[in-house]
Design an enzyme around this catalytic site. Structure first.
Site, PDB file in Angstrom:
ATOM      1  N   HIS A   1     -27.963  32.783   4.527  1.00  0.00           N
ATOM      2  CA  HIS A   1     -27.847  33.698   3.387  1.00  0.00           C
ATOM      3  C   HIS A   1     -28.203  35.112   3.800  1.00  0.00           C
ATOM      4  O   HIS A   1     -28.813  35.326   4.850  1.00  0.00           O
ATOM      5  CB  HIS A   1     -28.804  33.254   2.274  1.00  0.00           C
ATOM      6  CG  HIS A   1     -30.240  33.325   2.705  1.00  0.00           C
ATOM      7  ND1 HIS A   1     -30.856  32.294   3.376  1.00  0.00           N
ATOM      8  CD2 HIS A   1     -31.153  34.319   2.618  1.00  0.00           C
ATOM      9  CE1 HIS A   1     -32.096  32.655   3.665  1.00  0.00           C
ATOM     10  NE2 HIS A   1     -32.304  33.877   3.222  1.00  0.00           N
TER      11      HIS A   1
ATOM     12  N   HIS B   1     -28.684  41.611   6.462  1.00  0.00           N
ATOM     13  CA  HIS B   1     -28.511  40.709   7.608  1.00  0.00           C
ATOM     14  C   HIS B   1     -28.542  39.252   7.161  1.00  0.00           C
ATOM     15  O   HIS B   1     -28.960  38.952   6.043  1.00  0.00           O
ATOM     16  CB  HIS B   1     -29.663  40.922   8.606  1.00  0.00           C
ATOM     17  CG  HIS B   1     -30.964  40.470   8.019  1.00  0.00           C
ATOM     18  ND1 HIS B   1     -31.692  41.269   7.154  1.00  0.00           N
ATOM     19  CD2 HIS B   1     -31.638  39.298   8.096  1.00  0.00           C
ATOM     20  CE1 HIS B   1     -32.758  40.607   6.747  1.00  0.00           C
ATOM     21  NE2 HIS B   1     -32.751  39.396   7.298  1.00  0.00           N
TER      22      HIS B   1
HETATM   23  P1  A2P Z   1     -34.657  36.972   5.724  1.00  0.00           P
HETATM   24  O1  A2P Z   1     -33.954  37.474   4.527  1.00  0.00           O
HETATM   25  O2  A2P Z   1     -34.842  38.002   6.765  1.00  0.00           O
HETATM   26  O3  A2P Z   1     -34.031  35.746   6.310  1.00  0.00           O
HETATM   27  P2  A2P Z   1     -39.635  32.519   3.131  1.00  0.00           P
HETATM   28  O4  A2P Z   1     -38.990  31.259   3.595  1.00  0.00           O
HETATM   29  O5  A2P Z   1     -40.507  33.176   4.148  1.00  0.00           O
HETATM   30  O6  A2P Z   1     -40.274  32.371   1.813  1.00  0.00           O
HETATM   31  O7  A2P Z   1     -38.451  33.553   2.928  1.00  0.00           O
HETATM   32  C1  A2P Z   1     -37.311  33.257   2.184  1.00  0.00           C
HETATM   33  C2  A2P Z   1     -36.256  34.323   2.448  1.00  0.00           C
HETATM   34  O8  A2P Z   1     -36.686  35.579   1.957  1.00  0.00           O
HETATM   35  C3  A2P Z   1     -35.967  34.509   3.915  1.00  0.00           C
HETATM   36  O9  A2P Z   1     -34.596  34.557   4.044  1.00  0.00           O
HETATM   37  C4  A2P Z   1     -36.679  35.790   4.289  1.00  0.00           C
HETATM   38  O10 A2P Z   1     -36.171  36.597   5.314  1.00  0.00           O
HETATM   39  C5  A2P Z   1     -36.763  36.534   2.988  1.00  0.00           C
HETATM   40  N1  A2P Z   1     -38.053  37.218   2.906  1.00  0.00           N
HETATM   41  C6  A2P Z   1     -39.294  36.650   2.940  1.00  0.00           C
HETATM   42  N2  A2P Z   1     -40.261  37.565   2.750  1.00  0.00           N
HETATM   43  C7  A2P Z   1     -39.643  38.753   2.593  1.00  0.00           C
HETATM   44  C8  A2P Z   1     -40.074  40.085   2.358  1.00  0.00           C
HETATM   45  N3  A2P Z   1     -41.370  40.404   2.225  1.00  0.00           N
HETATM   46  N4  A2P Z   1     -39.139  41.057   2.272  1.00  0.00           N
HETATM   47  C9  A2P Z   1     -37.845  40.773   2.374  1.00  0.00           C
HETATM   48  N5  A2P Z   1     -37.350  39.535   2.596  1.00  0.00           N
HETATM   49  C10 A2P Z   1     -38.234  38.537   2.696  1.00  0.00           C
END
Ligand code: A2P
Length: 219
Positions: A70, A150
């Site tokens: 995603h 991304h």
């Molecule tokens: P990304 O979008 O770079 O893949 P988690 O599993 O850690 O709870 O995260 C769920 C999703 O949200 C992941 O796809 C992750 O990164 C994104 N994510 C987690 N924490 C943040 C943050 N503080 N800011 C932006 N995106 C985040």
């Protein structure tokens, strides 16, 4: 009605269809395999520390896959994150919830921490991109709206997926400063650049289009 209360997701984003996930994974794997076999890459194994043995480094094993592919727009942590409630109330978010979108992948990159696909958003897609996303990640920089977009393909051991967007912004910052990379090479898929410290960016000749649905993720 008045009894309704918003239910906030863990995060909002574009979720790739099953077929587009396979397609993206294939292209990503091809990139890792090609890169891993390049002499130019072998000269910089050290960037990956202990993971690089005498015979090299297996990038496909180095990066661990994380769930459904995603492109996160807004991390909300069930409404706890600053700006999460405002984001939920955006006209665009309401209007496009559950809508299908084609996203364009313009490149692939790796660092010693993460592997990702760089996404180039259209003006319509940018309506769903939260204000200040880049600023929050890099307060001292003025990076373009949406430049953090991304798809995380994998993370090194003990690295959180959130890191992928931060890594991408490092590349964006270097590009903005006019850096062309320390080395450049044309490979099958596109133009490959090395920026030092294990940072490799492939700019695709043929962009990859993926089908997605915009929505919230409620694990
Ligand atoms: P990304 O979008 O770079 O893949 P988690 O599993 O850690 O709870 O995260 C769920 C999703 O949200 C992941 O796809 C992750 O990164 C994104 N994510 C987690 N924490 C943040 C943050 N503080 N800011 C932006 N995106 C985040």
């Amino acid at each position: 009605g008045s009894l309704e209360e918003a239910v906030y997701p863990l995060f909002y984003g574009w979720f790739l269809t099953h077929k587009s996930q396979s397609h993206t994974n294939e292209k990503g794997k091809k990139f890792l395999k090609t890169l891993g076999e390049l002499d130019e890459f072998k000269e910089h194994w050290d960037d990956f520390g202990e993971a690089a043995s005498e015979t090299g480094i297996n990038l496909e094993e180095y990066f661990e896959r994380k769930g459904i592919l995603h492109c996160t727009t807004k991390y909300s942590d069930y409404g706890k994150v600053k700006g999460a409630q405002e984001y939920t109330e955006l006209e665009a978010v309401k209007k496009f919830y559950s809508s299908a979108f084609c996203l364009q992948i313009s490149g692939f990159f790796i660092t010693p921490r993460t592997a990702g696909a760089r996404v180039r958003l259209t003006d319509k897609q940018l309506e769903l991109w939260p204000a200040g996303s880049e600023k929050e990640a890099m307060p001292s920089e003025e990076l373009p709206h949406g430049s953090r977009a991304h798809i995380t393909l994998g993370c090194a051991k003990d690295v959180e997926p959130k890191q992928t967007g931060l890594d991408l912004l490092e590349f964006v910052k270097l590009e903005k400063e006019g850096q062309q990379g320390l080395a450049e090479k044309d490979i099958d898929q596109g133009k490959l650049r090395y920026f030092g410290k294990g940072m490799w960016m492939l700019e695709l000749y043929e962009k990859v289009t993926v089908k997605t649905v915009f929505g919230g993720f409620y694990p």
